[in-house]
Design a protein around this motif. Structure first.
Motif, PDB file in Angstrom:
ATOM      1  N   VAL A 290       0.839  -1.202   0.000  1.00 12.52           N
ATOM      2  CA  VAL A 290       0.000   0.000   0.000  1.00 12.52           C
ATOM      3  C   VAL A 290       0.874   1.253   0.000  1.00 12.52           C
ATOM      4  O   VAL A 290       0.583   2.232  -0.693  1.00 12.52           O
ATOM      5  N   LEU A 291       1.947   1.235   0.789  1.00 13.60           N
ATOM      6  CA  LEU A 291       2.854   2.386   0.822  1.00 13.60           C
ATOM      7  C   LEU A 291       3.398   2.682  -0.573  1.00 13.60           C
ATOM      8  O   LEU A 291       3.406   3.837  -1.021  1.00 13.60           O
TER       9      LEU A 291
ATOM     10  N   GLY B 149       9.663   5.242   4.903  1.00 11.70           N
ATOM     11  CA  GLY B 149       8.738   6.347   4.822  1.00 11.70           C
ATOM     12  C   GLY B 149       9.028   7.267   3.663  1.00 11.70           C
ATOM     13  O   GLY B 149      10.151   7.316   3.155  1.00 11.70           O
ATOM     14  N   TYR B 150       8.000   8.010   3.263  1.00 11.90           N
ATOM     15  CA  TYR B 150       8.124   8.975   2.185  1.00 11.90           C
ATOM     16  C   TYR B 150       7.407  10.262   2.555  1.00 11.90           C
ATOM     17  O   TYR B 150       6.350  10.238   3.194  1.00 11.90           O
ATOM     18  N   LYS B 151       7.996  11.366   2.128  1.00 12.09           N
ATOM     19  CA  LYS B 151       7.358  12.650   2.329  1.00 12.09           C
ATOM     20  C   LYS B 151       6.294  12.839   1.263  1.00 12.09           C
ATOM     21  O   LYS B 151       6.489  12.474   0.098  1.00 12.09           O
ATOM     22  N   THR B 152       5.157  13.387   1.654  1.00 10.84           N
ATOM     23  CA  THR B 152       4.076  13.682   0.717  1.00 10.84           C
ATOM     24  C   THR B 152       3.879  15.191   0.659  1.00 10.84           C
ATOM     25  O   THR B 152       4.520  15.950   1.393  1.00 10.84           O
ATOM     26  N   SER B 153       2.960  15.636  -0.186  1.00 12.99           N
ATOM     27  CA  SER B 153       2.712  17.072  -0.307  1.00 12.99           C
ATOM     28  C   SER B 153       2.155  17.666   0.978  1.00 12.99           C
ATOM     29  O   SER B 153       2.343  18.847   1.256  1.00 12.99           O
ATOM     30  N   GLY B 154       1.489  16.832   1.774  1.00 12.90           N
ATOM     31  CA  GLY B 154       0.893  17.361   2.994  1.00 12.90           C
ATOM     32  C   GLY B 154       1.347  16.699   4.274  1.00 12.90           C
ATOM     33  O   GLY B 154       0.768  16.929   5.339  1.00 12.90           O
TER      34      GLY B 154
ATOM     35  N   VAL C 278       3.544  12.904   5.822  1.00  9.51           N
ATOM     36  CA  VAL C 278       4.448  11.755   5.742  1.00  9.51           C
ATOM     37  C   VAL C 278       3.619  10.480   5.706  1.00  9.51           C
ATOM     38  O   VAL C 278       2.641  10.347   6.447  1.00  9.51           O
ATOM     39  N   ASN C 279       4.007   9.548   4.852  1.00  6.84           N
ATOM     40  CA  ASN C 279       3.459   8.196   4.858  1.00  6.84           C
ATOM     41  C   ASN C 279       4.588   7.234   5.212  1.00  6.84           C
ATOM     42  O   ASN C 279       5.695   7.357   4.672  1.00  6.84           O
ATOM     43  N   PHE C 280       4.307   6.271   6.101  1.00  5.38           N
ATOM     44  CA  PHE C 280       5.344   5.298   6.445  1.00  5.38           C
ATOM     45  C   PHE C 280       4.715   3.991   6.869  1.00  5.38           C
ATOM     46  O   PHE C 280       3.493   3.893   7.053  1.00  5.38           O
ATOM     47  N   ILE C 281       5.568   2.973   7.002  1.00  6.72           N
ATOM     48  CA  ILE C 281       5.106   1.674   7.486  1.00  6.72           C
ATOM     49  C   ILE C 281       5.922   1.266   8.699  1.00  6.72           C
ATOM     50  O   ILE C 281       7.081   1.665   8.864  1.00  6.72           O
TER      51      ILE C 281
ATOM     52  N   TYR D 166       0.306   0.596   8.107  1.00  4.03           N
ATOM     53  CA  TYR D 166       0.552   1.657   7.131  1.00  4.03           C
ATOM     54  C   TYR D 166      -0.003   2.943   7.734  1.00  4.03           C
ATOM     55  O   TYR D 166      -1.182   3.011   8.097  1.00  4.03           O
ATOM     56  N   VAL D 167       0.841   3.957   7.866  1.00  2.00           N
ATOM     57  CA  VAL D 167       0.481   5.168   8.593  1.00  2.00           C
ATOM     58  C   VAL D 167       0.553   6.380   7.672  1.00  2.00           C
ATOM     59  O   VAL D 167       1.551   6.591   6.970  1.00  2.00           O
TER      60      VAL D 167
END
Length: 322
Positions: A136-137, A154-159, A161-164, A169-170
């Protein structure tokens, strides 16, 4: 045919009013449930439902803590497969098909603030298995995401952070550009327990060069309908680029997968040479579309190696990490 005697016909005519009266009386004793659609509820039998309480007990999440200078505001919201659409309308089926078990949503404001409007929102998706949270990440991060050192990956997003972390999945979203979202995300990740099923799957990959790219194929890897949940890593080596695909990561899965490959090779007429090296089965596959590649089976994993048929590469797979 003999006609019915007159006396019998008179008796029958006399009974007609009595029969009509009985039918009318019976008709008044109807079951309201048969016609009162407003007050009657239809009973349905469904499968087992995961309750919000069960989700809470299975998710050791920091829902009641102050984190990195932020305090929780509002109620903790929990979602199951049955009501996930209320939070991610139009995208719920994607998460459910990817293994979704439950979702916990919390919101935070600065610790010293009197505001009631959230500055940060956290969404913690329990995806059941680490490989599913990873999938999903990757799916949600888009092309060439900016990595950050948060959680397992983890990855930075436009708004935000998404990480596992483990099976979780957060998604952390900040509603202001001034919010220190990465610091918050690191602290939040530190409070999540991944459980016994920690994400160790990358440890199975060999150290054969610099990792250029990692991708996840949920289904139909390389056009084969029996290859699901495949992680592929592309390496840059002294001999060019090599792709290594982890196709199975447990003893149970390896047997099933090799059986599927055996059927595929037989039906397609694809040629291969099989050898055994140190307890590891190696198939050198002569593929007219992909070129020659290796299918490698160790006791607890199955790998595909593409981009080389140099047997020197096999030494990296002889001692699979547990």
């Amino acid at each position: 045919m003999n006609p019915v005697p007159l006396k019998y016909r008179l008796v029958l005519l006399g009974l007609l009013p009595l029969i009509a009266g009985v039918l009318y009386f019976k008709g008044q004793k109807y079951d309201p449930a048969l016609i009162d659609f407003k007050t009657t509820q239809r009973q349905e039998v469904s499968g087992p439902v995961t309750s919000p309480q069960a989700i809470q007990e299975s998710q050791p999440l920091p829902v009641n803590q102050d984190i990195a200078g932020f305090r929780r505001v509002g109620e903790v919201r929990r979602y199951t497969k049955e009501n996930l659409y209320e939070h991610v309308d139009g995208h719920a089926e994607y998460f459910i098909s990817a293994g979704f078990q439950g979702l916990t949503v919390t919101e935070y404001v600065s610790a010293g603030s009197k505001a009631t409007q959230a500055e940060i929102q956290t969404e913690v998706f329990d995806m059941g298995r680490p490989i599913q949270s990873f999938g999903v990440l990757v799916d949600e991060s888009g092309e060439n995401p900016a990595p950050v050192l948060v959680g397992t990956m983890g990855y930075k997003t436009s708004g935000g952070v998404n990480f596992i972390k483990g099976r979780y999945y957060v998604k952390i979203s900040a509603f202001s550009t001034n919010t220190p979202v990465i610091n918050f995300a690191k602290a939040f990740a530190g409070t999540i327990s991944p459980g016994q099923d920690s994400f160790r799957i990358f440890a199975k990959f060999p150290d054969i060069g610099k990792v250029v790219k990692t991708r996840f194929a949920k289904e139909g890897y390389r056009g084969l309908d029996f290859l699901h949940n495949v992680i592929e890593r592309e390496y840059s080596t002294g001999n060019g680029k090599i792709k290594v695909a982890l196709m199975a990561d447990s003893k149970l899965e390896t047997g099933r997968l090799l059986s599927s490959f055996s059927d595929y090779f037989g039906k397609s007429g694809m040629r291969y040479e099989k050898t055994e090296k140190g307890g590891t089965d190696v198939y050198r596959v002569m593929d007219k579309y992909e070129g020659n590649w290796f299918l490698i089976r160790s006791p607890n994993a199955v790998f595909g190696v593409f981009g080389t048929d140099d047997e020197e590469i096999l030494k990296f797979f002889m001692k699979e990490k547990e």
